[in-house]
Design a protein around this motif. Structure first.
Motif, PDB file in Angstrom:
ATOM      1  N   ALA A  64      56.507  48.764  97.775  1.00 38.17           N
ATOM      2  CA  ALA A  64      55.975  49.836  97.085  1.00 38.17           C
ATOM      3  C   ALA A  64      56.451  51.165  97.651  1.00 38.17           C
ATOM      4  O   ALA A  64      56.621  51.919  97.014  1.00 38.17           O
ATOM      5  CB  ALA A  64      54.547  49.612  96.674  1.00 38.17           C
ATOM      6  N   LEU A  65      56.558  51.428  98.765  1.00 39.84           N
ATOM      7  CA  LEU A  65      56.786  52.548  99.621  1.00 39.84           C
ATOM      8  C   LEU A  65      58.025  53.424  99.083  1.00 39.84           C
ATOM      9  O   LEU A  65      57.685  54.550  98.660  1.00 39.84           O
ATOM     10  CB  LEU A  65      57.075  52.336 101.362  1.00 39.84           C
ATOM     11  CG  LEU A  65      57.293  53.679 101.797  1.00 39.84           C
ATOM     12  CD1 LEU A  65      55.834  54.477 101.765  1.00 39.84           C
ATOM     13  CD2 LEU A  65      57.531  53.431 103.355  1.00 39.84           C
ATOM     14  N   ARG A  81      52.640  48.872 107.071  1.00 40.67           N
ATOM     15  CA  ARG A  81      52.429  47.357 107.216  1.00 40.67           C
ATOM     16  C   ARG A  81      51.223  47.256 108.050  1.00 40.67           C
ATOM     17  O   ARG A  81      50.318  46.518 107.809  1.00 40.67           O
ATOM     18  CB  ARG A  81      53.747  46.820 107.799  1.00 40.67           C
ATOM     19  CG  ARG A  81      54.745  46.632 106.885  1.00 40.67           C
ATOM     20  CD  ARG A  81      56.016  46.067 107.487  1.00 40.67           C
ATOM     21  NE  ARG A  81      57.224  45.633 106.619  1.00 40.67           N
ATOM     22  CZ  ARG A  81      57.209  44.564 105.911  1.00 40.67           C
ATOM     23  NH1 ARG A  81      56.009  43.494 106.151  1.00 40.67           N
ATOM     24  NH2 ARG A  81      57.940  44.014 105.130  1.00 40.67           N
ATOM     25  N   LEU A  82      50.922  47.857 109.292  1.00 39.50           N
ATOM     26  CA  LEU A  82      50.074  47.691 109.982  1.00 39.50           C
ATOM     27  C   LEU A  82      48.647  48.022 109.513  1.00 39.50           C
ATOM     28  O   LEU A  82      47.622  47.248 109.662  1.00 39.50           O
ATOM     29  CB  LEU A  82      50.277  48.562 111.354  1.00 39.50           C
ATOM     30  CG  LEU A  82      49.042  48.452 112.352  1.00 39.50           C
ATOM     31  CD1 LEU A  82      49.134  47.133 112.911  1.00 39.50           C
ATOM     32  CD2 LEU A  82      49.252  49.316 113.506  1.00 39.50           C
ATOM     33  N   ILE A  92      46.164  53.925 105.173  1.00 36.79           N
ATOM     34  CA  ILE A  92      47.338  53.473 103.988  1.00 36.79           C
ATOM     35  C   ILE A  92      48.089  54.660 103.649  1.00 36.79           C
ATOM     36  O   ILE A  92      49.114  54.990 103.385  1.00 36.79           O
ATOM     37  CB  ILE A  92      46.859  52.467 103.309  1.00 36.79           C
ATOM     38  CG1 ILE A  92      46.593  51.147 103.821  1.00 36.79           C
ATOM     39  CG2 ILE A  92      47.536  52.308 101.914  1.00 36.79           C
ATOM     40  CD1 ILE A  92      45.825  50.203 103.035  1.00 36.79           C
ATOM     41  N   VAL A  93      46.949  55.662 102.799  1.00 35.08           N
ATOM     42  CA  VAL A  93      47.330  56.774 102.330  1.00 35.08           C
ATOM     43  C   VAL A  93      48.223  57.730 103.098  1.00 35.08           C
ATOM     44  O   VAL A  93      49.260  58.145 102.690  1.00 35.08           O
ATOM     45  CB  VAL A  93      46.040  57.521 101.657  1.00 35.08           C
ATOM     46  CG1 VAL A  93      46.365  58.927 101.066  1.00 35.08           C
ATOM     47  CG2 VAL A  93      45.479  56.698 100.687  1.00 35.08           C
ATOM     48  N   ALA A  94      47.864  57.734 104.252  1.00 34.61           N
ATOM     49  CA  ALA A  94      48.509  58.611 105.357  1.00 34.61           C
ATOM     50  C   ALA A  94      49.836  58.133 105.441  1.00 34.61           C
ATOM     51  O   ALA A  94      50.948  58.754 105.534  1.00 34.61           O
ATOM     52  CB  ALA A  94      48.018  58.854 106.634  1.00 34.61           C
ATOM     53  N   ALA A  95      49.899  56.931 105.661  1.00 36.19           N
ATOM     54  CA  ALA A  95      51.375  56.273 105.946  1.00 36.19           C
ATOM     55  C   ALA A  95      52.206  56.342 104.500  1.00 36.19           C
ATOM     56  O   ALA A  95      53.549  56.640 104.782  1.00 36.19           O
ATOM     57  CB  ALA A  95      51.275  54.803 106.185  1.00 36.19           C
ATOM     58  N   LEU A  96      51.745  56.299 103.500  1.00 37.88           N
ATOM     59  CA  LEU A  96      52.645  56.597 102.288  1.00 37.88           C
ATOM     60  C   LEU A  96      53.076  57.929 102.290  1.00 37.88           C
ATOM     61  O   LEU A  96      54.155  58.249 102.041  1.00 37.88           O
ATOM     62  CB  LEU A  96      51.500  56.200 101.177  1.00 37.88           C
ATOM     63  CG  LEU A  96      51.187  54.876 100.868  1.00 37.88           C
ATOM     64  CD1 LEU A  96      50.102  54.553  99.606  1.00 37.88           C
ATOM     65  CD2 LEU A  96      52.424  53.882 100.489  1.00 37.88           C
ATOM     66  N   LEU A 106      51.078  58.317  92.649  1.00 35.51           N
ATOM     67  CA  LEU A 106      50.392  56.963  93.149  1.00 35.51           C
ATOM     68  C   LEU A 106      49.492  57.595  94.345  1.00 35.51           C
ATOM     69  O   LEU A 106      48.357  56.862  94.073  1.00 35.51           O
ATOM     70  CB  LEU A 106      51.463  56.402  93.752  1.00 35.51           C
ATOM     71  CG  LEU A 106      51.053  54.999  94.398  1.00 35.51           C
ATOM     72  CD1 LEU A 106      49.999  54.196  93.100  1.00 35.51           C
ATOM     73  CD2 LEU A 106      52.124  54.089  95.208  1.00 35.51           C
ATOM     74  N   ILE A 107      49.639  58.446  94.895  1.00 34.74           N
ATOM     75  CA  ILE A 107      49.022  58.695  96.213  1.00 34.74           C
ATOM     76  C   ILE A 107      47.698  59.405  95.872  1.00 34.74           C
ATOM     77  O   ILE A 107      46.615  59.149  96.477  1.00 34.74           O
ATOM     78  CB  ILE A 107      49.738  59.616  97.165  1.00 34.74           C
ATOM     79  CG1 ILE A 107      50.702  59.018  97.896  1.00 34.74           C
ATOM     80  CG2 ILE A 107      48.566  60.236  98.088  1.00 34.74           C
ATOM     81  CD1 ILE A 107      51.718  59.686  98.623  1.00 34.74           C
ATOM     82  N   ASP A 108      47.814  60.288  94.838  1.00 36.58           N
ATOM     83  CA  ASP A 108      46.587  60.883  94.199  1.00 36.58           C
ATOM     84  C   ASP A 108      45.913  59.812  93.434  1.00 36.58           C
ATOM     85  O   ASP A 108      44.392  60.012  93.509  1.00 36.58           O
ATOM     86  CB  ASP A 108      47.057  61.794  93.246  1.00 36.58           C
ATOM     87  CG  ASP A 108      47.685  63.088  93.572  1.00 36.58           C
ATOM     88  OD1 ASP A 108      47.534  63.287  94.865  1.00 36.58           O
ATOM     89  OD2 ASP A 108      48.394  63.860  92.968  1.00 36.58           O
TER      90      ASP A 108
END
Length: 217
Positions: free
Chosen positions: A103-104, A201-202, A188-192, A111-113
């Motif tokens: 998805a990245l 992934r982590l 997850i949001v920060a990595a996106l 999406l992030i919002d």
């Protein structure tokens, strides 16, 4: 109190599909406790249908692992052993980070919002101590992300695992006694935002396994 959903003109196929989907969603969201017995008559009353659609819906849910059918004909929600919990946690750890990784490249700001908005809903459910609402919003967070992977077979398998875990998740959230949005959701949001695939992934792997493995202790 759950009120029946009434359909005045409905084919038998449409009726059993409606019952299957609605009951599947309720099991997945933890509206039933582990080992809770269900009857065809009770399901029929719940959805205002005859025994036949209820029977077909139960048959499909047993095949999905969302319900158990004993040799005596008793229908109930799953009661998961520690070994089964570990197995399902391992499946989530394998598939869901892969879905997030796929998805990245399509994780745009919209999406992030959206994920941030869902995290706001999760915070509301935490404040209300609404376990079912929490499970519903938590799965919406993951599904919203995974839909961007464009991997329908992997997502369908993941949702089957969610279905089997649904009743058990109520016990998990009661034990965790959360007071805020899961920390891994923020990661997850920060990595996106950062386009950090290893970090994503982590964070996903940690989010989907930590609680389940706590239950299996």
């Amino acid at each position: 109190m759950i009120t029946p959903t009434i359909r005045t003109s409905e084919t038998p196929t449409a009726a059993h599909d409606r019952v299957y989907r609605a009951l599947r969603t309720r099991i997945m969201h933890g509206e039933f406790v582990p080992g809770q017995a269900l009857t065809l008559r009770g399901i029929g009353k719940m959805f205002d249908v005859s025994m036949t659609p209820s029977r077909e819906a139960v048959r499909r849910l047993v095949a999905d692992g969302g319900l158990n059918l004993s040799a005596s004909g008793r229908v109930s929600t799953p009661e998961l052993s520690n070994e089964r919990l570990e197995e399902l946690a391992s499946i989530r750890a394998l598939i869901e980070p892969e879905l997030a990784s796929r998805a990245l490249p399509r994780a745009h700001m919209a999406l992030i919002d959206r994920l941030q908005t869902i995290n706001g809903t999760i915070a509301e459910m935490v404040a209300k101590h609404d376990d079912v609402g929490y499970i519903r919003a938590n799965l919406e967070f993951h599904r919203t992300l995974y839909l961007r992977a464009q991997a329908p077979a992997m997502l369908a398998l993941t949702e089957t695992v969610w279905l089997q875990l649904g009743p058990t998740m109520r016990a998990l959230y009661a034990r965790l006694n959360r007071t805020e949005v899961p920390h891994n959701h923020r990661l997850i949001v920060a990595a996106l935002r950062a386009g950090d695939e290893p970090g994503l992934r982590l964070a996903v792997r940690s989010d989907v396994t930590q609680g389940l493995r706590m239950l299996a202790v």
